[in-house]
Design a protein around this motif. Structure first.
Motif, PDB file in Angstrom:
ATOM      1  N   LEU B  77       0.832  -1.206   0.000  1.00 60.83           N
ATOM      2  CA  LEU B  77       0.000   0.000   0.000  1.00 60.83           C
ATOM      3  C   LEU B  77       0.862   1.250   0.000  1.00 60.83           C
ATOM      4  CD1 LEU B  77      -2.875  -0.941   2.462  1.00 60.83           C
ATOM      5  CD2 LEU B  77      -3.111  -0.302   0.059  1.00 60.83           C
ATOM      6  N   LEU B  78       1.948   1.183   0.751  1.00 63.41           N
ATOM      7  CA  LEU B  78       2.840   2.346   0.823  1.00 63.41           C
ATOM      8  C   LEU B  78       3.414   2.653  -0.564  1.00 63.41           C
ATOM      9  CD1 LEU B  78       3.904   4.249   3.036  1.00 63.41           C
ATOM     10  CD2 LEU B  78       5.999   2.876   3.060  1.00 63.41           C
ATOM     11  N   ALA B  79       3.822   1.574  -1.261  1.00 58.88           N
ATOM     12  CA  ALA B  79       4.389   1.767  -2.604  1.00 58.88           C
ATOM     13  C   ALA B  79       3.330   2.330  -3.544  1.00 58.88           C
ATOM     14  CB  ALA B  79       4.925   0.439  -3.129  1.00 58.88           C
ATOM     15  N   VAL B  80       2.118   1.764  -3.474  1.00 57.02           N
ATOM     16  CA  VAL B  80       1.025   2.221  -4.336  1.00 57.02           C
ATOM     17  C   VAL B  80       0.700   3.685  -4.039  1.00 57.02           C
ATOM     18  CG1 VAL B  80      -1.462   1.974  -4.691  1.00 57.02           C
ATOM     19  CG2 VAL B  80       0.011  -0.035  -4.759  1.00 57.02           C
ATOM     20  N   LEU B  81       0.666   4.008  -2.746  1.00 54.58           N
ATOM     21  CA  LEU B  81       0.370   5.385  -2.331  1.00 54.58           C
ATOM     22  C   LEU B  81       1.448   6.339  -2.849  1.00 54.58           C
ATOM     23  CD1 LEU B  81      -1.421   7.267  -0.627  1.00 54.58           C
ATOM     24  CD2 LEU B  81       0.122   6.852   1.279  1.00 54.58           C
ATOM     25  N   ALA B  82       2.705   5.876  -2.770  1.00 54.45           N
ATOM     26  CA  ALA B  82       3.802   6.735  -3.219  1.00 54.45           C
ATOM     27  C   ALA B  82       3.666   7.047  -4.702  1.00 54.45           C
ATOM     28  CB  ALA B  82       5.143   6.061  -2.926  1.00 54.45           C
ATOM     29  N   VAL B  83       3.303   6.029  -5.502  1.00 53.44           N
ATOM     30  CA  VAL B  83       3.142   6.257  -6.943  1.00 53.44           C
ATOM     31  C   VAL B  83       1.950   7.181  -7.186  1.00 53.44           C
ATOM     32  CG1 VAL B  83       2.636   5.165  -9.158  1.00 53.44           C
ATOM     33  CG2 VAL B  83       4.220   4.067  -7.570  1.00 53.44           C
ATOM     34  N   HIS B  84       0.824   6.883  -6.519  1.00 52.20           N
ATOM     35  CA  HIS B  84      -0.399   7.673  -6.696  1.00 52.20           C
ATOM     36  C   HIS B  84      -0.119   9.149  -6.391  1.00 52.20           C
ATOM     37  CE1 HIS B  84      -4.773   8.007  -7.018  1.00 52.20           C
ATOM     38  NE2 HIS B  84      -4.808   8.728  -5.917  1.00 52.20           N
ATOM     39  N   LEU B  85       0.533   9.350  -5.276  1.00 51.72           N
ATOM     40  CA  LEU B  85       0.818  10.713  -4.811  1.00 51.72           C
ATOM     41  C   LEU B  85       1.857  11.389  -5.710  1.00 51.72           C
ATOM     42  CD1 LEU B  85      -0.097  12.236  -2.190  1.00 51.72           C
ATOM     43  CD2 LEU B  85       2.175  11.746  -1.327  1.00 51.72           C
ATOM     44  N   GLY B  86       2.943  10.653  -5.956  1.00 51.79           N
ATOM     45  CA  GLY B  86       4.042  11.232  -6.726  1.00 51.79           C
ATOM     46  C   GLY B  86       3.603  11.638  -8.124  1.00 51.79           C
ATOM     47  N   VAL B  87       2.898  10.734  -8.815  1.00 52.65           N
ATOM     48  CA  VAL B  87       2.483  11.040 -10.183  1.00 52.65           C
ATOM     49  C   VAL B  87       1.438  12.161 -10.177  1.00 52.65           C
ATOM     50  CG1 VAL B  87       1.502  10.127 -12.307  1.00 52.65           C
ATOM     51  CG2 VAL B  87       3.023   8.702 -10.955  1.00 52.65           C
ATOM     52  N   SER B  88       0.498  12.119  -9.227  1.00 57.47           N
ATOM     53  CA  SER B  88      -0.534  13.168  -9.184  1.00 57.47           C
ATOM     54  C   SER B  88       0.082  14.532  -8.946  1.00 57.47           C
ATOM     55  CB  SER B  88      -1.544  12.912  -8.060  1.00 57.47           C
ATOM     56  OG  SER B  88      -2.038  11.635  -8.121  1.00 57.47           O
ATOM     57  N   VAL B  89       1.031  14.586  -8.041  1.00 60.05           N
ATOM     58  CA  VAL B  89       1.650  15.881  -7.743  1.00 60.05           C
ATOM     59  C   VAL B  89       2.424  16.375  -8.963  1.00 60.05           C
ATOM     60  CG1 VAL B  89       3.426  17.013  -6.347  1.00 60.05           C
ATOM     61  CG2 VAL B  89       1.682  15.599  -5.248  1.00 60.05           C
ATOM     62  N   ARG B  90       3.095  15.442  -9.655  1.00 56.06           N
ATOM     63  CA  ARG B  90       3.813  15.845 -10.869  1.00 56.06           C
ATOM     64  C   ARG B  90       2.828  16.405 -11.905  1.00 56.06           C
ATOM     65  NH1 ARG B  90       5.809  11.396 -14.190  1.00 56.06           N
ATOM     66  NH2 ARG B  90       4.640  12.365 -15.850  1.00 56.06           N
ATOM     67  N   LEU B  91       1.704  15.714 -12.068  1.00 52.79           N
ATOM     68  CA  LEU B  91       0.700  16.183 -13.031  1.00 52.79           C
ATOM     69  C   LEU B  91       0.140  17.532 -12.607  1.00 52.79           C
ATOM     70  CD1 LEU B  91      -1.372  12.940 -13.818  1.00 52.79           C
ATOM     71  CD2 LEU B  91       0.401  14.019 -15.178  1.00 52.79           C
ATOM     72  N   ALA B  92      -0.127  17.691 -11.314  1.00 55.07           N
ATOM     73  CA  ALA B  92      -0.711  18.945 -10.834  1.00 55.07           C
ATOM     74  C   ALA B  92       0.245  20.110 -11.069  1.00 55.07           C
ATOM     75  CB  ALA B  92      -1.065  18.817  -9.355  1.00 55.07           C
ATOM     76  N   ARG B  93       1.524  19.846 -10.837  1.00 56.32           N
ATOM     77  CA  ARG B  93       2.509  20.928 -11.045  1.00 56.32           C
ATOM     78  C   ARG B  93       2.599  21.290 -12.523  1.00 56.32           C
ATOM     79  NH1 ARG B  93       7.138  21.066  -7.058  1.00 56.32           N
ATOM     80  NH2 ARG B  93       8.249  21.743  -8.898  1.00 56.32           N
ATOM     81  N   ARG B  94       2.569  20.258 -13.351  1.00 56.08           N
ATOM     82  CA  ARG B  94       2.619  20.508 -14.787  1.00 56.08           C
ATOM     83  C   ARG B  94       1.365  21.305 -15.210  1.00 56.08           C
ATOM     84  NH1 ARG B  94       4.625  18.081 -20.210  1.00 56.08           N
ATOM     85  NH2 ARG B  94       3.031  18.997 -21.507  1.00 56.08           N
ATOM     86  N   ASN B  95       0.224  20.947 -14.647  1.00 54.86           N
ATOM     87  CA  ASN B  95      -1.009  21.652 -14.992  1.00 54.86           C
ATOM     88  C   ASN B  95      -0.955  23.114 -14.573  1.00 54.86           C
ATOM     89  OD1 ASN B  95      -1.984  19.329 -16.086  1.00 54.86           O
ATOM     90  ND2 ASN B  95      -3.264  18.778 -14.342  1.00 54.86           N
ATOM     91  N   ARG B  96      -0.382  23.367 -13.412  1.00 51.60           N
ATOM     92  CA  ARG B  96      -0.205  24.761 -12.977  1.00 51.60           C
ATOM     93  C   ARG B  96       0.648  25.511 -13.992  1.00 51.60           C
ATOM     94  NH1 ARG B  96      -1.461  24.685  -7.125  1.00 51.60           N
ATOM     95  NH2 ARG B  96      -3.498  23.941  -7.746  1.00 51.60           N
ATOM     96  N   ALA B  97       1.760  24.861 -14.391  1.00 54.78           N
ATOM     97  CA  ALA B  97       2.724  25.509 -15.279  1.00 54.78           C
ATOM     98  C   ALA B  97       2.125  25.750 -16.655  1.00 54.78           C
ATOM     99  CB  ALA B  97       3.980  24.660 -15.393  1.00 54.78           C
ATOM    100  N   ALA B  98       1.090  24.975 -17.015  1.00 52.64           N
ATOM    101  CA  ALA B  98       0.518  25.096 -18.358  1.00 52.64           C
ATOM    102  C   ALA B  98      -0.297  26.373 -18.519  1.00 52.64           C
ATOM    103  CB  ALA B  98      -0.350  23.876 -18.672  1.00 52.64           C
ATOM    104  N   ARG B  99      -0.600  27.049 -17.403  1.00 52.27           N
ATOM    105  CA  ARG B  99      -1.304  28.343 -17.519  1.00 52.27           C
ATOM    106  C   ARG B  99      -0.589  29.365 -16.642  1.00 52.27           C
ATOM    107  NH1 ARG B  99      -6.992  27.486 -17.531  1.00 52.27           N
ATOM    108  NH2 ARG B  99      -6.646  27.414 -19.771  1.00 52.27           N
ATOM    109  N   PRO B 100       0.531  29.919 -17.149  1.00 49.74           N
ATOM    110  CA  PRO B 100       1.310  30.831 -16.297  1.00 49.74           C
ATOM    111  C   PRO B 100       0.562  32.128 -15.979  1.00 49.74           C
ATOM    112  CG  PRO B 100       2.308  30.607 -18.480  1.00 49.74           C
ATOM    113  CD  PRO B 100       1.181  29.657 -18.438  1.00 49.74           C
ATOM    114  N   VAL B 101      -0.241  32.632 -16.922  1.00 49.96           N
ATOM    115  CA  VAL B 101      -1.010  33.849 -16.655  1.00 49.96           C
ATOM    116  C   VAL B 101      -2.463  33.435 -16.422  1.00 49.96           C
ATOM    117  CG1 VAL B 101      -1.673  36.126 -17.525  1.00 49.96           C
ATOM    118  CG2 VAL B 101       0.511  35.109 -18.210  1.00 49.96           C
ATOM    119  N   PRO B 102      -2.980  33.648 -15.215  1.00 45.65           N
ATOM    120  CA  PRO B 102      -4.359  33.200 -14.952  1.00 45.65           C
ATOM    121  C   PRO B 102      -5.373  34.171 -15.565  1.00 45.65           C
ATOM    122  CG  PRO B 102      -3.460  34.258 -13.015  1.00 45.65           C
ATOM    123  CD  PRO B 102      -2.364  34.254 -14.033  1.00 45.65           C
TER     124      PRO B 102
END
Ligand code: FES
Lengths: 254, 242
Positions: B77-102
């Motif tokens: 579960l810890l490994a699964v959680l780490a992947v779930h969290l790690g990939v989601s956070v990476r995606l979220a950061r990328r999504n933020r960066a995709a709209r620099p001017v709100p």
């Protein structure tokens, strides 16, 4: 509503000299706008005013003004193409606005769509994604008979629904993540539904998704804002088709 | 610009797929599904508290007596959680960066509030899980209520839970944590279908509604435990004093 009703409006418009300029919202007033005007005609009125005053007119993209070319691209009060569903902003009429209303007009906002000037953005990222899609195999020689290649009606309609995409980029502009997935999905599923698109189907999905990722768009998080603003009302079902094709191709399946 | 040549798929494509936008989404969906399985399994275990001290402690004891199973599941579960969290956070950061001017004028047509707050509900659940582990697994929240044994000499999980939930403040923390879980699941369940490409015009509206209902039902089932303790339905075993 009376036939000849006129509107007085306050516009907050994004003004930006060039890509390097940080830009700002400027406020303008336009008087006596006919409710029969389109949104772009209302901006034409403003630009005549500005020109007469010796000011720079507001730059915005437009071409056909009949909802088929995909050039017009204005975010009206936070909604790409404005409040009317299934309508490009060039086909949006001023009768949908109230007298005295304040309207904020901004360009498409995405890193992959840099502002060129005022409300004009550079959408060539879309062209590069289309190019990455490559070709479809066709036999050379005389043009085939119209009905030589039977296509089930259901598939033909699904393909036509996806092919209605005019590539305006409103999906990107509306997406909270500035994702281009509805656009790419429309292009992928358009060909995926037709026999002509089959030979390169999987490779095309992989190549177009890779090109999309490279352009700096965000990733879809299934909020479906894109579908809500698409002037051609393309369904997010196309995104499911793209996901399926890409996952299958990536896993090496046929 | 020249059209890029189309590449044939190869074994290296799996690696590329997992790093791509769609592959990353699939990873989040897959690990989310595994975590959802845990949420269901854990709920089934917890609800045994309604069967009384004997059943609940026997169940807790049974888990503890299988260290391989226990630690295998925990580490998995810890490994699964780490992947779930790690990939989601990476995606979220990328999504933020995709709209620099709100946008100056923010607006939304049909996105649900659950879908707009996935990162925050997810992080809130993480904080809750840490608190929950400190409370009932490590015993750091109220050490006096931890480490008791029942008449058969087993760790008295039942009494520990009842004592824990007698504090309204703690019960409230659990209720808030479960509300975040409900929000997260209500968007997540339908999202899994879409991400794996299972969107049929006839089924999808049902899937969306069922996913929403399932998220809140599961959370309600979890909250029923502290609620039952506070309402005096689940009580301390005879002879045990707080
Ligand atoms: S100007 Fe052509 S679609 Fe609006």
């Amino acid at each position: 509503m009376s036939e000849n009703k006129r509107l007085n409006l306050t516009l907050h418009i994004w003004r930006q000299k060039n890509a390097a300029d940080p830009g700002r919202l400027a406020t303008y007033r336009v008087q006596g706008v006919s409710v029969h005007m389109s949104f772009l005609e209302m901006l034409d009125v403003l630009n005549e005013q500005l020109t007469a005053q010796g000011e720079e007119p507001v730059a915005f993209d437009h071409d056909c003004r009949e909802g088929i070319c995909g050039m017009c691209s204005l975010t009206v009060n936070g909604i790409p193409h404005g409040p009317q569903r299934g309508t490009t902003v060039c086909q949006l009429h001023m009768r949908h606005f109230a007298d005295g209303q304040e309207i904020t007009i901004e360009p498409w906002r995405a890193k992959a769509f840099p502002v060129v000037r005022d409300l004009v953005v550079d959408r060539s990222a879309f062209d590069r994604i289309i190019q990455a899609g490559g070709f479809v195999s066709v036999n050379t020689g005389g043009s085939p008979d119209g009905n030589a290649l039977p296509v089930p009606k259901k598939d033909a309609e699904a393909a036509m629904d996806a092919a209605a995409c005019i590539g305006c980029g409103a999906c990107v502009a509306a997406c909270k993540n500035a994702s281009a997935m509805l656009f790419v999905a429309a292009k992928i599923s358009h060909l995926a539904k037709l026999p002509q698109g089959q030979p390169e189907r999987r490779e095309r999905a992989l190549a177009m998704v890779a090109a999309m990722d490279q352009e700096g768009f965000g990733f879809c998080s299934n909020q479906y804002e894109c579908e809500a603003v698409c002037p051609k009302e393309i369904s997010v079902r196309t995104i499911a088709v793209m996901n399926r094709d890409t996952l299958r191709a990536g896993l090496g399946g046929a | 610009m020249e059209a890029r040549p189309i590449e044939r798929t190869s074994s290296a494509s799996l690696c590329r797929l997992l790093c791509s936008s769609i592959g990353s989404k699939a990873l989040v969906a897959l690990t989310g599904l595994a975590l959802f399985g845990f949420v269901l399994g854990h709920l089934a275990g917890n609800l045994q508290i309604f069967a009384g001290q004997e059943t609940f402690n026997a169940y807790a004891h049974w888990i503890k007596s299988k260290p391989a199973l226990l630690w295998g599941t925990r580490l998995g579960l810890l490994a699964v959680l780490a992947v779930h969290l790690g990939v989601s956070v990476r995606l979220a950061r990328r999504n933020r960066a995709a709209r620099p001017v709100p946008y100056a004028f923010q607006n939304t047509v049909q996105a649900t509030s659950a879908s707009l707050t996935m990162v925050w509900s997810g992080l809130a659940i993480l904080a809750f899980v840490i608190y929950h582990l400190l409370h009932f697994t490590v015993g750091a929240v109220s050490p006096a209520e931890f480490g008791r044994t029942d008449p058969l000499g087993r760790p008295d999980a039942y009494t520990m839970v009842v004592l824990g939930f007698r504090h309204p403040a703690i019960a409230l923390i659990y209720a808030i944590g479960m509300f975040c879980l409900a929000m997260h699941l209500s968007h997540a369940i339908q999202s899994v279908f879409q991400t794996f490409g299972l969107n049929h015009p006839r089924c999808m509206p049902l899937v969306r509604r069922a996913g929403f209902a399932a998220g809140f039902l599961i959370a309600a089932a979890y909250v029923s435990i502290p609620a039952a303790v506070l309402a005096g339905i689940v009580t301390l075993p005879p002879g045990v004093s707080p």
